[in-house]
Each structure stands twice: as structure tokens, then as C-alpha cells.
Design a protein around this motif. Sequence first.
Motif, short mmCIF file in Angstrom:
data_model
loop_
_atom_site.label_atom_id
_atom_site.label_comp_id
_atom_site.label_asym_id
_atom_site.label_seq_id
_atom_site.Cartn_x
_atom_site.Cartn_y
_atom_site.Cartn_z
N GLN A 6 -3.12 7.69 -8.22
CA GLN A 6 -1.96 7.29 -7.64
C GLN A 6 -1.89 6.49 -6.52
O GLN A 6 -2.26 6.92 -5.27
CB GLN A 6 -0.98 8.67 -7.39
CG GLN A 6 -0.89 9.57 -8.53
CD GLN A 6 -0.13 10.79 -8.24
OE1 GLN A 6 -0.19 11.05 -7.18
NE2 GLN A 6 0.74 11.09 -9.06
N LYS A 7 -1.48 5.24 -6.48
CA LYS A 7 -1.36 4.37 -5.23
C LYS A 7 0.06 4.28 -4.89
O LYS A 7 1.00 3.93 -5.48
CB LYS A 7 -1.86 3.21 -5.64
CG LYS A 7 -1.72 1.95 -4.36
CD LYS A 7 -0.88 1.09 -4.43
CE LYS A 7 -0.53 0.17 -3.25
NZ LYS A 7 0.60 -0.81 -3.36
N PHE A 8 0.24 4.58 -3.59
CA PHE A 8 1.55 4.27 -2.88
C PHE A 8 1.71 3.24 -1.86
O PHE A 8 0.73 3.25 -0.89
CB PHE A 8 1.62 5.74 -2.20
CG PHE A 8 1.97 6.94 -3.02
CD1 PHE A 8 3.27 7.33 -3.79
CD2 PHE A 8 0.86 7.62 -3.31
CE1 PHE A 8 3.26 8.21 -4.71
CE2 PHE A 8 0.85 8.70 -4.07
CZ PHE A 8 2.28 8.94 -4.98
N ARG A 150 -3.92 -9.60 1.65
CA ARG A 150 -2.80 -9.15 1.75
C ARG A 150 -2.25 -8.37 0.16
O ARG A 150 -2.49 -9.03 -0.88
CB ARG A 150 -1.62 -9.95 1.99
CG ARG A 150 -1.59 -10.37 3.63
CD ARG A 150 -1.62 -9.12 4.40
NE ARG A 150 -0.70 -8.37 4.53
CZ ARG A 150 0.48 -8.50 5.45
NH1 ARG A 150 0.44 -9.52 6.31
NH2 ARG A 150 1.32 -7.55 5.13
N GLY A 151 -1.80 -7.21 0.03
CA GLY A 151 -1.53 -6.54 -0.95
C GLY A 151 -2.62 -5.81 -1.73
O GLY A 151 -2.62 -5.32 -2.69
N GLY A 152 -3.53 -5.57 -1.13
CA GLY A 152 -5.19 -5.27 -1.64
C GLY A 152 -5.24 -3.71 -1.96
O GLY A 152 -6.30 -3.56 -2.56
N SER A 153 -4.37 -3.19 -1.51
CA SER A 153 -4.39 -1.64 -1.95
C SER A 153 -4.27 -1.46 -3.39
O SER A 153 -5.06 -0.60 -4.13
CB SER A 153 -3.15 -0.85 -1.33
OG SER A 153 -3.17 -0.90 0.15
N ASP A 154 -3.60 -2.41 -4.18
CA ASP A 154 -3.28 -2.41 -5.49
C ASP A 154 -4.98 -2.20 -6.27
O ASP A 154 -5.27 -1.48 -7.15
CB ASP A 154 -2.74 -3.34 -6.21
CG ASP A 154 -1.46 -3.53 -5.57
OD1 ASP A 154 -0.73 -2.52 -5.43
OD2 ASP A 154 -0.63 -4.67 -5.90
N TYR A 155 -5.61 -3.39 -5.70
CA TYR A 155 -7.00 -3.66 -6.08
C TYR A 155 -7.97 -2.32 -5.83
O TYR A 155 -8.92 -2.16 -6.74
CB TYR A 155 -7.50 -4.83 -5.21
CG TYR A 155 -8.92 -5.43 -5.44
CD1 TYR A 155 -9.53 -5.57 -6.40
CD2 TYR A 155 -9.46 -6.16 -4.37
CE1 TYR A 155 -10.78 -5.74 -6.89
CE2 TYR A 155 -10.65 -6.67 -4.57
CZ TYR A 155 -11.39 -6.45 -5.62
OH TYR A 155 -12.63 -7.35 -5.77
N ALA A 208 4.10 -13.44 -8.02
CA ALA A 208 4.65 -12.24 -8.05
C ALA A 208 4.14 -11.16 -7.25
O ALA A 208 2.84 -10.84 -7.60
CB ALA A 208 4.60 -11.87 -9.35
N GLN A 209 4.45 -10.61 -6.28
CA GLN A 209 3.74 -9.87 -5.11
C GLN A 209 3.51 -8.46 -5.72
O GLN A 209 2.66 -7.76 -5.20
CB GLN A 209 4.79 -9.85 -4.09
CG GLN A 209 4.18 -8.91 -2.78
CD GLN A 209 5.62 -9.23 -1.80
OE1 GLN A 209 6.21 -9.90 -1.80
NE2 GLN A 209 5.30 -7.87 -0.75
N VAL A 210 4.23 -7.99 -6.82
CA VAL A 210 4.37 -6.69 -7.32
C VAL A 210 2.70 -6.25 -7.57
O VAL A 210 2.60 -4.93 -7.37
CB VAL A 210 5.22 -6.58 -8.34
CG1 VAL A 210 4.87 -7.46 -9.76
CG2 VAL A 210 5.35 -4.97 -8.67
MG MG Z 1 1.63 -4.74 -2.63
#
Ligand code: MG
Length: 324
Positions: A6-8, A150-155, A208-210
Motif C-alpha cells: 500500500q503506497k500513501f 519527483r513522484g518517485g514513491s509510486d516507483y 499526468a502526475q497521478v
Molecule cells: Mg505522486
Amino acid sequence: MNLIVQKFGGSSVADAGRLLRVSQIVREEREAGHDVLVVVSAQGDATDELLQKARGTSKTPPSRELDALLSAGEQVSAALTAMTLEAQGIPAVSLSAWQLPIRTDTVHGDASIRDVGVRRVRSELLRHRVVVVTGFQGVDELGDVTTLGRGGSDYTAVALAAAFGAKHCHIYTDVDGVYTADPRLCPTARRLERVSYEDMYALSRAGAQVLHDKCVALAQEKGVEPEVRSTVPKSAGTRICGEAAERIAGVTCRARRGDELSAVTVVGRALPSLAVEKRAILSLNAAGIVVRGVDAGTGTLTLYVARERDREALCAVHDAVLAE
Ligand code: MG
Ligand code: ADP
Ligand code: ASP
């Protein structure tokens, strides 16, 4: 192992109240019989604030030191998340990426994950603890902290889901799924039930940053099917997988570097299509927005417009190409 990742994201861990909501979601999955591996981003705007501090010292801070600084944001939220879980009676341990380790190349600020050490996390899970891992960071061959862009937690979440063979990889954020356009910019955007890897990758690349683009590429390579969801209220979300549900998946927009133009990009397996291109251009003409260039590719169509009108252009093109 019946594992769920689970990523928050930053807004989902922004304060004590949100962390409490995170602990409820974790509890639900544990009660459903899952082991839980949590990945967290820095709280709220913490990463931007750290960046500002760095720029207060130097216009061009060394990238190694910038990574050392930025990694602190996720370290704080991982520890606070583990504390909240413990306070709720859920056994938990926080680990920084270097403790696993999550090994990366040496490209500070945009590192790519090479491999993930599994031993420590496995032993914590065997002790029935929830493991909370810092997103967005890794460690290179010198032992230095790197960040993933940036946004790398999804990765990070997808890399861990792949390394541990997780059953599910849930990406919790402040919208309840992937939409046909950024729902904050385009009120007529609608949630997609599923998006193909190719379309999601193209949407991420086009702004799309999502979801982080490397996360989507890795998910496809490893066969992970991330689901984008909201912490409140519970909704079906969006699954990223091998099949496309729609001929046109969505429209996104990004300011182009070095000039005053923005790129509005339509993504979908129906492209290239002269009919779609015509509809998009006519919609901009009707809104009085000058089209300054067009790129038609396989799976994407990009129209260049003046930056100050890009939001209007996004909505006009969205409504024109997604109206059924
Ligand atoms: Mg993000
Ligand atoms: P997090 O901090 O949870 O990682 P992000 O801010 O990185 O969240 O990503 C979520 C944001 O992405 C949303 O708030 C939304 O404004 C934006 N976004 C851009 N394009 C889309 C899209 N097509 N569908 C959903 N959200 C989008
Ligand atoms: N905290 C990092 C950022 O703001 C990583 C992330 O949120 O995924 O970019």
C-alpha cells in the motif's frame, strides 16, 4: 506470502488525522488476512519545502547533497506512520530504503532501481509486523542516498510489489483513480476503470502526475497491476493492466521548457486518427485558441498552444475527443 503493498502519497500522510486513516486502512487489510508493506511519501509539501531550503543556500546545490536532504522527508513520514500504527495496537517497523537495501544507479535526482534486498523485510513480516518503507529513495554502489525523481514513491511501491511477489499494489492518493484528464483542471473528466500500461505510460510521460512514468514501465515489465485509489471515500479506483478499456484513454497537458507553449496530449490506442485530430483542432478553433503545432504519433496526438490558455485548451480538447 499473502502480501499487499500500500503506497500513501503526501496528502494521505499529511497530518496526524490522515495517519490515523492510514492505520485504519492497514488494519482492514490485516484483518482480511494480508501481510502489509507500506510505502510512504513525504508529508504534504515537505519535499518542496526542503527544496526551497536548499535553494536558500545555493542556486545549484550539489545533487548528492540535495538527495541527502530530500530523503529526510520520507524518513520523517515513515517513522510517524510506524508510530501511529503502533499507537493503534498494530505492530510496525519503519525502514529507510538503504536498510533493505533498494539499490539504484548513481544518477542523483533521477535514479533507477536496480534491485531490492528482501531479507530484512521478510524477517519483519514473519514477525507479523507491518513494514513501512520510505518511498522515493535508494542507495547507490557508494552507499550514498539517491532519489528517484519527483513522484518517485509510486516507483518504489511497484519495485517492492515485484520483489516480494505481492498480490496487490494499491496506490492511495488524493483522487479516486485515473481520470480522462486531471479532475482538478477539467470538471467533465471521468474515472477510468482500467488503463493499459502503454496508455498510462504515455499519460505519465505527457504530464499526468497521478503515476510516475518509471513505475508504469516497471509494472509492465514485472506484470504488477497497480490500483490507484483514494483513502476517503472508498471507491473502485483504477487498475493499470494489460488491456485498454477505451479507445481514447485521456488528455493531459504540460508546459514545454524553453518557450511559452504548452503541449496538450491526447492518448489512446485509436491514435493516429485523422478524425480525432480534426475534432481536437476544431474545438480549439471554436474556443479561439491558436494551434501552434501538431505532432501525430502512434498512441498519442500532441497540440501546442499558448501556455496561458492551456487549461482551457485541455478541457476543450478533452470534451471534443472524449464525447461519445
Ligand atoms: Mg505522486
Ligand atoms: P500523491 O502525493 O498521492 O503521489 P500526486 O499529486 O503525485 O499525489 O498525484 C495526484 C494528482 O495527480 C491529483 O491530485 C491530480 O490533480 C493529478 N492528476 C493529473 N492527471 C490526472 C489524471 N489523469 N487522473 C487523476 N489525477 C490526475
Ligand atoms: N516526496 C517526493 C515528491 O514530492 C516523492 C513522492 O511524493 O512520491 O516528489
